[in-house]
Motif scaffolding. Sequence first.
Motif, PDB file in Angstrom:
ATOM      1  N   LYS A 140       0.791  -1.239   0.000  1.00 37.12           N
ATOM      2  CA  LYS A 140       0.000   0.000   0.000  1.00 37.12           C
ATOM      3  C   LYS A 140       0.816   1.279   0.000  1.00 37.12           C
ATOM      4  O   LYS A 140       0.326   2.320  -0.438  1.00 37.12           O
ATOM      5  CB  LYS A 140      -0.990  -0.038   1.156  1.00 37.12           C
ATOM      6  N   ILE A 141       2.020   1.227   0.529  1.00 41.37           N
ATOM      7  CA  ILE A 141       2.876   2.410   0.407  1.00 41.37           C
ATOM      8  C   ILE A 141       4.269   1.958   0.005  1.00 41.37           C
ATOM      9  O   ILE A 141       4.690   0.822   0.275  1.00 41.37           O
ATOM     10  CB  ILE A 141       2.973   3.240   1.717  1.00 41.37           C
ATOM     11  N   GLN A 142       4.980   2.866  -0.646  1.00 38.29           N
ATOM     12  CA  GLN A 142       6.342   2.541  -1.061  1.00 38.29           C
ATOM     13  C   GLN A 142       7.341   3.598  -0.651  1.00 38.29           C
ATOM     14  O   GLN A 142       8.534   3.350  -0.567  1.00 38.29           O
ATOM     15  CB  GLN A 142       6.391   2.388  -2.586  1.00 38.29           C
ATOM     16  N   SER A 143       6.841   4.805  -0.437  1.00 37.98           N
ATOM     17  CA  SER A 143       7.782   5.894  -0.190  1.00 37.98           C
ATOM     18  C   SER A 143       7.272   6.781   0.939  1.00 37.98           C
ATOM     19  O   SER A 143       6.122   6.661   1.373  1.00 37.98           O
ATOM     20  CB  SER A 143       7.907   6.745  -1.457  1.00 37.98           C
ATOM     21  N   GLN A 144       8.161   7.647   1.383  1.00 36.79           N
ATOM     22  CA  GLN A 144       7.798   8.629   2.400  1.00 36.79           C
ATOM     23  C   GLN A 144       6.611   9.463   1.921  1.00 36.79           C
ATOM     24  O   GLN A 144       5.712   9.794   2.683  1.00 36.79           O
ATOM     25  CB  GLN A 144       9.015   9.539   2.625  1.00 36.79           C
ATOM     26  N   LYS A 145       6.645   9.760   0.637  1.00 35.01           N
ATOM     27  CA  LYS A 145       5.578  10.582   0.046  1.00 35.01           C
ATOM     28  C   LYS A 145       4.222   9.876   0.222  1.00 35.01           C
ATOM     29  O   LYS A 145       3.230  10.507   0.598  1.00 35.01           O
ATOM     30  CB  LYS A 145       5.903  10.787  -1.446  1.00 35.01           C
ATOM     31  N   ASP A 146       4.211   8.569  -0.033  1.00 35.75           N
ATOM     32  CA  ASP A 146       2.964   7.811   0.143  1.00 35.75           C
ATOM     33  C   ASP A 146       2.489   7.872   1.594  1.00 35.75           C
ATOM     34  O   ASP A 146       1.296   7.963   1.862  1.00 35.75           O
ATOM     35  CB  ASP A 146       3.172   6.331  -0.222  1.00 35.75           C
ATOM     36  N   LEU A 147       3.449   7.801   2.514  1.00 39.27           N
ATOM     37  CA  LEU A 147       3.090   7.802   3.928  1.00 39.27           C
ATOM     38  C   LEU A 147       2.412   9.117   4.321  1.00 39.27           C
ATOM     39  O   LEU A 147       1.583   9.167   5.227  1.00 39.27           O
ATOM     40  CB  LEU A 147       4.340   7.567   4.796  1.00 39.27           C
ATOM     41  N   GLU A 148       2.770  10.159   3.628  1.00 36.61           N
ATOM     42  CA  GLU A 148       2.174  11.460   3.950  1.00 36.61           C
ATOM     43  C   GLU A 148       0.805  11.625   3.314  1.00 36.61           C
ATOM     44  O   GLU A 148       0.173  12.665   3.446  1.00 36.61           O
ATOM     45  CB  GLU A 148       3.121  12.580   3.487  1.00 36.61           C
ATOM     46  N   ARG A 149       0.405  10.633   2.579  1.00 40.98           N
ATOM     47  CA  ARG A 149      -0.826  10.762   1.814  1.00 40.98           C
ATOM     48  C   ARG A 149      -1.533   9.404   1.789  1.00 40.98           C
ATOM     49  O   ARG A 149      -1.649   8.777   0.754  1.00 40.98           O
ATOM     50  CB  ARG A 149      -0.395  11.159   0.398  1.00 40.98           C
ATOM     51  N   ILE A 150      -1.984   8.964   2.967  1.00 38.49           N
ATOM     52  CA  ILE A 150      -2.544   7.616   3.056  1.00 38.49           C
ATOM     53  C   ILE A 150      -3.974   7.601   2.519  1.00 38.49           C
ATOM     54  O   ILE A 150      -4.835   8.347   2.970  1.00 38.49           O
ATOM     55  CB  ILE A 150      -2.579   7.150   4.529  1.00 38.49           C
ATOM     56  N   ILE A 151      -4.201   6.740   1.537  1.00 41.59           N
ATOM     57  CA  ILE A 151      -5.566   6.644   1.018  1.00 41.59           C
ATOM     58  C   ILE A 151      -6.155   5.244   1.239  1.00 41.59           C
ATOM     59  O   ILE A 151      -7.290   4.973   0.876  1.00 41.59           O
ATOM     60  CB  ILE A 151      -5.644   7.021  -0.479  1.00 41.59           C
ATOM     61  N   SER A 152      -5.368   4.368   1.844  1.00 46.94           N
ATOM     62  CA  SER A 152      -5.875   3.029   2.141  1.00 46.94           C
ATOM     63  C   SER A 152      -6.033   2.905   3.660  1.00 46.94           C
ATOM     64  O   SER A 152      -5.540   3.737   4.407  1.00 46.94           O
ATOM     65  CB  SER A 152      -4.878   1.987   1.642  1.00 46.94           C
ATOM     66  N   TYR A 153      -6.717   1.848   4.089  1.00 48.51           N
ATOM     67  CA  TYR A 153      -6.796   1.614   5.526  1.00 48.51           C
ATOM     68  C   TYR A 153      -5.434   1.172   6.050  1.00 48.51           C
ATOM     69  O   TYR A 153      -4.938   1.639   7.055  1.00 48.51           O
ATOM     70  CB  TYR A 153      -7.819   0.532   5.831  1.00 48.51           C
ATOM     71  N   GLY A 154      -4.834   0.200   5.354  1.00 54.11           N
ATOM     72  CA  GLY A 154      -3.562  -0.337   5.815  1.00 54.11           C
ATOM     73  C   GLY A 154      -2.414   0.468   5.251  1.00 54.11           C
ATOM     74  O   GLY A 154      -2.576   1.184   4.268  1.00 54.11           O
ATOM     75  N   PHE A 155      -1.276   0.358   5.878  1.00 54.82           N
ATOM     76  CA  PHE A 155      -0.053   0.955   5.355  1.00 54.82           C
ATOM     77  C   PHE A 155       1.129   0.527   6.207  1.00 54.82           C
ATOM     78  O   PHE A 155       2.267   0.661   5.828  1.00 54.82           O
ATOM     79  CB  PHE A 155      -0.131   2.501   5.311  1.00 54.82           C
ATOM     80  N   ARG A 156       0.836  -0.033   7.387  1.00 54.98           N
ATOM     81  CA  ARG A 156       1.920  -0.377   8.296  1.00 54.98           C
ATOM     82  C   ARG A 156       2.473  -1.776   8.019  1.00 54.98           C
ATOM     83  O   ARG A 156       3.530  -2.131   8.540  1.00 54.98           O
ATOM     84  CB  ARG A 156       1.434  -0.287   9.745  1.00 54.98           C
ATOM     85  N   GLY A 157       1.746  -2.561   7.279  1.00 55.49           N
ATOM     86  CA  GLY A 157       2.229  -3.899   6.948  1.00 55.49           C
ATOM     87  C   GLY A 157       2.445  -4.772   8.168  1.00 55.49           C
ATOM     88  O   GLY A 157       3.350  -5.599   8.196  1.00 55.49           O
ATOM     89  N   GLU A 158       1.616  -4.608   9.179  1.00 53.60           N
ATOM     90  CA  GLU A 158       1.854  -5.431  10.367  1.00 53.60           C
ATOM     91  C   GLU A 158       0.648  -6.216  10.841  1.00 53.60           C
ATOM     92  O   GLU A 158       0.786  -7.037  11.753  1.00 53.60           O
ATOM     93  CB  GLU A 158       2.457  -4.612  11.512  1.00 53.60           C
ATOM     94  N   ALA A 159      -0.509  -6.037  10.211  1.00 54.37           N
ATOM     95  CA  ALA A 159      -1.687  -6.749  10.724  1.00 54.37           C
ATOM     96  C   ALA A 159      -1.521  -8.257  10.566  1.00 54.37           C
ATOM     97  O   ALA A 159      -1.617  -9.008  11.540  1.00 54.37           O
ATOM     98  CB  ALA A 159      -2.952  -6.274  10.021  1.00 54.37           C
TER      99      ALA A 159
END
Length: 616
Positions: free
Chosen positions: A84-103
């Motif tokens: 769901k994210i690949q870069s710092q830029k993506d992290l600043e612009r979360i459009i999905s529920y997940g992004f931490r990759g830890e569930a």
Amino acid sequence: MDILENTIRVLPEYLANQIAAGEVVQRPESIVKELVENSLDAGADSIAVIVRGSGKSLIHIVDNGKGMSKSDLAIAPLRHSTSKIQSQKDLERIISYGFRGEALASITAVASIEIRSKRAIDEHGWSLKSEPLREFEIAPANCDNGTQVFVRNLFYNVPARKKFLKSDLTEFRYISDTMIRFAISHFDKRFTFYDNDTMIFDVHPSAQDIRIKNVLGKSLEGGLIPINFIDEKVEITGFIGLPHLAKPASSNQYLFVNKRAVQSKNLNYAIFSAFEHLLEKNYKPLYVLNLAVDPERVDVNIHPQKNEVKFEDDRVIYNAIHFAVSECLKQHNLTASHNLTSDAGKPFSSGNFAVGAADSPMLVNKLTGEIIEPRFQYSPKPSGQYSSSSLSERQQKGERSIFDDIFSNAKPDLSPILLANKNIVVPDDAQFLQIHNKYILTQSDVGILIIDQHNAHERILYESAIKMMNKELSKSQQLLFPVASSISPSRLIIAKEIEHELKDIGYNFTVDAMGNIEIASVPIDISEGEALQSFIEILDEYAELSKIKHSDKRDNLAASYSCKSAIKTGKKLTHGEMKSLANSLLRCSMPYVCPHGRPVILEISLLDLDKSFKRT
Ligand code: ADP
Ligand code: MG
């Protein structure tokens, strides 16, 4: 020991995962939430959730989302693996529920898990099985497009966490609250939700208000007002409930930011304060509000559970939401008037409280500011005029009089009429007359009172139960002979869950793990012969209520107790009983509506009678 020896080590993966799991997976509900979020992120528009043993023995999620390839599946449960994210830029612009990759990593650390997944382009799917501390097993699998996840044996390797779990009923309620949040925010998707073999809901795509009524209950019918507000920073949509839907608990408050259910005391307060003068003390308004904000202006990476957010500009959002709700209430003419005294001379306060059509004003209790129910405006007309048109024609013209409402039997859903600008006082020498073993007719200092005996008694018992639970009152009677019996396992769960509260309201009992029960005392309002039956009825009513009403334990118990113990419609009452019922009712803090929101008293003032008889 060599003082230069290294003592710091990088934790092995499984231990790191277990530590992370402590934050991500607190209870079965956390797993349901994470997995449904994954399904939504995968573009599913149909999601089924089946839980067994309140999620402790099985959580099974089925979606029709985009599925995973074999190689994606193989790494999906590793920590920090995400699509769901690949870069710092993506992290600043979360459009999905997940992004931490830890569930998934966290779940695999504390339970057995199996994932079956298939993409539309693949000929067959793949399954991945995982047990804590074991290698994943990957094998071809026969499955539909989409993903299914099975989670079993939750916390079997973390006994401390397992012990920490609450009763089945409580854990189930966490899950159902979460499912409700998904269902009412993603109203364009289908959700099917099963508890063991019981279907809790199966909702198809619909408009949001219909979805809300489908999951929160038909009692909201007619009570939701839409909100639509847009400015450059935020778009607010959704519904607020009319004041009569407010509850003493905050359970009916749903706030979403970019479809994510969030908790925010601050924003709750922004909404509450817009309602303030319309609600009874300690009541919380109902709302389902969706805030859409630019993902770059909101940080969702505040907490591992992702249910807190931080806005770039808190103040702007606070003001927008407060304004949107206030305006909406104002447009529906629900805001309390500033000169309540101006019509103090009139019997019915109505002018400033019209909702919808001008001919159906609201009734407001001027003491509490609470709005009671819409009703037709009192507009006396010469009697000839009434007989010239049919009832429905008159209704259309808004010509119904109070007396039509009270005395005609054409329309069963009478709305309450009450003197809103003062406390109702029954003179000491008032007479009481029971009509049809159902209503009590008496007089107030300024008019006629009609009291619904069952609704009135419910209100009285409800308030006294709340007082007893608050330890402000204690009324219990010792049984001459304790009653011994046994109750079913499902009742046992409930009896355990509300044991303290039941004892507070006067049921002193002991119950063992087999359901063998002995009742030694009962509330003063219960007769000795009804000790066991009343107890069981209350448990059953409580179970029913707590399924549909998500308010707190005590409120549900008080409502169950009052509903089951109140004198029935049809019971003949003596003069003394009627008198004491009326007196106790008028001592209640909110005598006008029963705990289920039905009216309790109608009052017709002498002034209105005089007008109707052309005496003024
Ligand atoms: P996150 O959701 O934060 O990315 P997860 O551990 O929940 O982390 O999931 C890891 C990855 O597994 C996701 O990024 C996604 O690519 C994949 N995945 C998980 N669940 C599903 C699903 N139901 N459908 C398709 N892919 C999924
Ligand atoms: Mg996820």
